[in-house]
Design an enzyme around this catalytic site. Sequence first.
Site, PDB file in Angstrom:
ATOM      1  N   GLN A 190      -3.038  27.812 -17.856  1.00  0.00           N
ATOM      2  CA  GLN A 190      -2.316  27.621 -17.461  1.00  0.00           C
ATOM      3  C   GLN A 190      -1.911  29.071 -16.958  1.00  0.00           C
ATOM      4  O   GLN A 190      -0.369  29.661 -15.707  1.00  0.00           O
ATOM      5  CB  GLN A 190      -1.472  26.413 -16.652  1.00  0.00           C
ATOM      6  CG  GLN A 190      -1.970  25.340 -16.410  1.00  0.00           C
ATOM      7  CD  GLN A 190      -2.604  25.145 -15.039  1.00  0.00           C
ATOM      8  OE1 GLN A 190      -1.852  26.114 -13.902  1.00  0.00           O
ATOM      9  NE2 GLN A 190      -3.894  25.034 -14.324  1.00  0.00           N
ATOM     10  N   SER A 191      -1.915  30.158 -17.573  1.00  0.00           N
ATOM     11  CA  SER A 191      -1.314  31.579 -17.765  1.00  0.00           C
ATOM     12  C   SER A 191      -1.100  32.493 -15.895  1.00  0.00           C
ATOM     13  O   SER A 191      -1.197  32.144 -15.447  1.00  0.00           O
ATOM     14  CB  SER A 191      -2.365  32.703 -18.488  1.00  0.00           C
ATOM     15  OG  SER A 191      -1.476  34.143 -18.200  1.00  0.00           O
ATOM     16  N   ASN A 192       0.792  31.901 -15.835  1.00  0.00           N
ATOM     17  CA  ASN A 192       0.818  33.567 -14.999  1.00  0.00           C
ATOM     18  C   ASN A 192       0.363  34.871 -14.612  1.00  0.00           C
ATOM     19  O   ASN A 192       0.092  35.020 -14.175  1.00  0.00           O
ATOM     20  CB  ASN A 192       2.710  32.600 -14.972  1.00  0.00           C
ATOM     21  CG  ASN A 192       2.600  30.980 -14.740  1.00  0.00           C
ATOM     22  OD1 ASN A 192       2.661  30.860 -13.953  1.00  0.00           O
ATOM     23  ND2 ASN A 192       4.165  31.241 -15.421  1.00  0.00           N
ATOM     24  N   ALA A 195      -2.388  35.811 -15.922  1.00  0.00           N
ATOM     25  CA  ALA A 195      -3.540  35.598 -16.351  1.00  0.00           C
ATOM     26  C   ALA A 195      -4.203  35.609 -14.033  1.00  0.00           C
ATOM     27  O   ALA A 195      -4.546  36.520 -13.792  1.00  0.00           O
ATOM     28  CB  ALA A 195      -5.319  34.463 -16.677  1.00  0.00           C
TER      29      ALA A 195
END
Length: 317
Positions: A75-77, A79
Site C-alpha cells: 500500500q505504498s503511498n 509508489a
Amino acid sequence: MKQLNEFGRIPLAVLPTPIQRLENISRLTGTNVWIKRDDMTGIGLGGNKVRKLEFLLAEARAQGAEVVFTTGGAQSNHAMLTAACAKKLGMTPILILKKRGVTARRGNVLLEHLMNTDVRFMDTDSYEDIYAEMDRVGQTLGRPYYKIPCGGSNAVGALGYVACAKEIADSGMHFTHLVCAEGSGGTHAGLALGAKLFLPETTVLGMMVDTDPFDVITLGIMRQTAELLEADVRLGPDDIHLRDMCGPGYAIPSEEGNRAVRLMAENEGLFLDPVYTGKAFAGLLAMAAEGAFKPSDNVLFLFSGGAGGIFAVNPED
Ligand SMILES: *Cc1c(COP(=O)(O)O)cnc(C)c1O
C-alpha cells in the site's frame, strides 16, 4: 554551497503548501500546534513524495529514462504518487511492490489500477531482490529506465525536503519544533539538513513508524544530501531526534495512532492515516503530555499525506 535551483526540478506540486494553526488541538495540548499541509501537494491524493519526485523525475528525464521503477510495501503511498507523477510526465511507471500488506484492489492499489499502472508483487522481504528484479525487467524491455529507491529516500529525493525547510523559512513564521513521520528517512533527513541551513532555531523530530535503524539511516542521507549541495555543515548524531511510534509494526495500526487519528478528525476535520501521520501525531501528543513543549512554543506538524491508505488499512479494524 550550491543553490537548490541549480538542481534539475520538474514542478509537480502546488507550492507553497499552506501552514494553518490548529486552534482546538492547541487548546487541548496547551501549546501552539500548526500544520504544514503537504497532504495538499496537488497530484494524486497529495503527500510528501511529490516534493521528492520533483527532483528524482527531473534526474530520470535528464538521463533519458522512459521507464521509471520504484518499490515499497503493497500500500505504498510513494509508489502510487510515483505512478501518478510519471504518468503525468509521459513516462511508464512499473511498481514492484513487496507482497507484504494489503494487496487487494483497495486503497493505493485501487488508485494504481485506475491509472492503468503496471503493478507487480514480489514475495520477498529484501529490497535488494527487488532492485535486481528491476534491472532484469528493465533489460528485458530494452528501454532506458530509472530506478527510484523505496520512499524516494536518497540524496536527490531529500532535496525536496531541504526545499521544504527553505519554504518554511521563507514564510517568515518561526517554529520551535518541526514534527514529521519517518518511514524511509528522506523526509526527516531533508528537513533536518534544511533546518540546519535555513531554520537554525527549529528542532526537527522524526516519529519512527518502522523498525529500521533510523539514527544511522537518517544521518547517512543527511550527509549525502549535504555533499550533493556542497554545504559546509558539520553533521552528527546530535542533529537527529527520533521517537519510536511504530507500535505493533509497520503498517499495523496502533492504539495510540488510532486515538490521534480520531482526535484530529473530531477536532479539526482533518483525516490522518493510520500508517504514518496518525502514529506521528500521536508522538507529538505524547510529547505534549510529557511537558516537552512550553505554552509559548510553536510546533509545526508535517501532514505528509497518506489518504490512500485510509481506505485499505482501517484504523477501526
Ligand atoms: C512515505 C511517507 C512518510 C515518511 O516519509 P519518509 O521520507 O519515507 O520517511 C510519511 N507520511 C506519509 C503519508 C508517507 O507516505
